[in-house]
Design a protein around this motif. Sequence first.
Motif, PDB file in Angstrom:
ATOM      1  N   PRO A 135       6.913 -35.124   8.776  1.00 23.06           N
ATOM      2  CA  PRO A 135       6.407 -34.753  10.097  1.00 23.06           C
ATOM      3  C   PRO A 135       7.493 -34.274  11.056  1.00 23.06           C
ATOM      4  CG  PRO A 135       5.436 -36.820   9.398  1.00 23.06           C
ATOM      5  CD  PRO A 135       6.507 -36.479   8.409  1.00 23.06           C
ATOM      6  N   GLY A 136       8.730 -34.657  10.826  1.00 23.57           N
ATOM      7  CA  GLY A 136       9.829 -34.202  11.674  1.00 23.57           C
ATOM      8  C   GLY A 136      10.032 -32.701  11.633  1.00 23.57           C
ATOM      9  N   ASP A 137       9.483 -32.032  10.646  1.00 23.02           N
ATOM     10  CA  ASP A 137       9.577 -30.576  10.566  1.00 23.02           C
ATOM     11  C   ASP A 137       8.589 -29.884  11.495  1.00 23.02           C
ATOM     12  OD1 ASP A 137      11.635 -30.699   8.756  1.00 23.02           O
ATOM     13  OD2 ASP A 137      10.402 -30.217   7.012  1.00 23.02           O
ATOM     14  N   LEU A 138       7.644 -30.634  12.040  1.00 27.87           N
ATOM     15  CA  LEU A 138       6.700 -30.075  13.009  1.00 27.87           C
ATOM     16  C   LEU A 138       7.344 -30.071  14.390  1.00 27.87           C
ATOM     17  CD1 LEU A 138       3.477 -32.033  11.984  1.00 27.87           C
ATOM     18  CD2 LEU A 138       3.921 -29.620  11.578  1.00 27.87           C
ATOM     19  N   SER A 139       6.893 -29.158  15.252  1.00 29.25           N
ATOM     20  CA  SER A 139       7.379 -29.182  16.632  1.00 29.25           C
ATOM     21  C   SER A 139       6.891 -30.477  17.282  1.00 29.25           C
ATOM     22  CB  SER A 139       6.853 -27.970  17.403  1.00 29.25           C
ATOM     23  OG  SER A 139       5.460 -28.079  17.599  1.00 29.25           O
ATOM     24  N   ALA A 140       7.530 -30.886  18.366  1.00 28.64           N
ATOM     25  CA  ALA A 140       7.179 -32.144  19.043  1.00 28.64           C
ATOM     26  C   ALA A 140       5.700 -32.181  19.424  1.00 28.64           C
ATOM     27  CB  ALA A 140       8.052 -32.338  20.274  1.00 28.64           C
ATOM     28  N   GLU A 141       5.187 -31.069  19.910  1.00 31.15           N
ATOM     29  CA  GLU A 141       3.776 -30.997  20.307  1.00 31.15           C
ATOM     30  C   GLU A 141       2.861 -31.262  19.106  1.00 31.15           C
ATOM     31  OE1 GLU A 141       0.572 -27.708  22.005  1.00 31.15           O
ATOM     32  OE2 GLU A 141       2.633 -27.102  21.608  1.00 31.15           O
ATOM     33  N   TYR A 142       3.188 -30.667  17.984  1.00 34.66           N
ATOM     34  CA  TYR A 142       2.356 -30.825  16.793  1.00 34.66           C
ATOM     35  C   TYR A 142       2.552 -32.187  16.133  1.00 34.66           C
ATOM     36  CZ  TYR A 142       0.451 -26.122  16.787  1.00 34.66           C
ATOM     37  OH  TYR A 142      -0.256 -24.994  17.102  1.00 34.66           O
ATOM     38  N   GLN A 143       3.691 -32.827  16.310  1.00 35.59           N
ATOM     39  CA  GLN A 143       3.903 -34.167  15.756  1.00 35.59           C
ATOM     40  C   GLN A 143       2.970 -35.184  16.400  1.00 35.59           C
ATOM     41  OE1 GLN A 143       7.982 -35.524  15.850  1.00 35.59           O
ATOM     42  NE2 GLN A 143       8.727 -33.591  15.039  1.00 35.59           N
ATOM     43  N   ARG A 144       2.659 -34.996  17.672  1.00 35.47           N
ATOM     44  CA  ARG A 144       1.802 -35.940  18.392  1.00 35.47           C
ATOM     45  C   ARG A 144       0.377 -35.972  17.848  1.00 35.47           C
ATOM     46  NH1 ARG A 144       1.849 -34.391  24.362  1.00 35.47           N
ATOM     47  NH2 ARG A 144       0.424 -36.131  24.465  1.00 35.47           N
TER      48      ARG A 144
END
Length: 87
Positions: free
Chosen positions: A20-29
């Motif tokens: 999940p760290g490969d997702l942008s911060a917005e998408y990680q949420r």
Amino acid sequence: MVGGVEPGRVVPYRKDAAGPGDLSAEYQRMPAEVAEAGAPVRCKQLCERLGIGAEPRKVEAMRARMKRLTDRGWLRETAPRLLALPS
């Protein structure tokens, strides 16, 4: 590509990502909130959980993001417009 993820791609395919760290911060949420809910959620519920409001334009924008996450393997649709983490 760095680590199997295309540079500049906001939502990499799950199979190509390290996590999940490969997702942008917005998408990680988003997957984090789905996991915290403990059950499949609808886009409107997710908007409310994230505190962004439930106006139709915000729900439609969230639906587009959730569809992108679903298409790339981060979420799955358990029923029409009902999303959960993949099994």
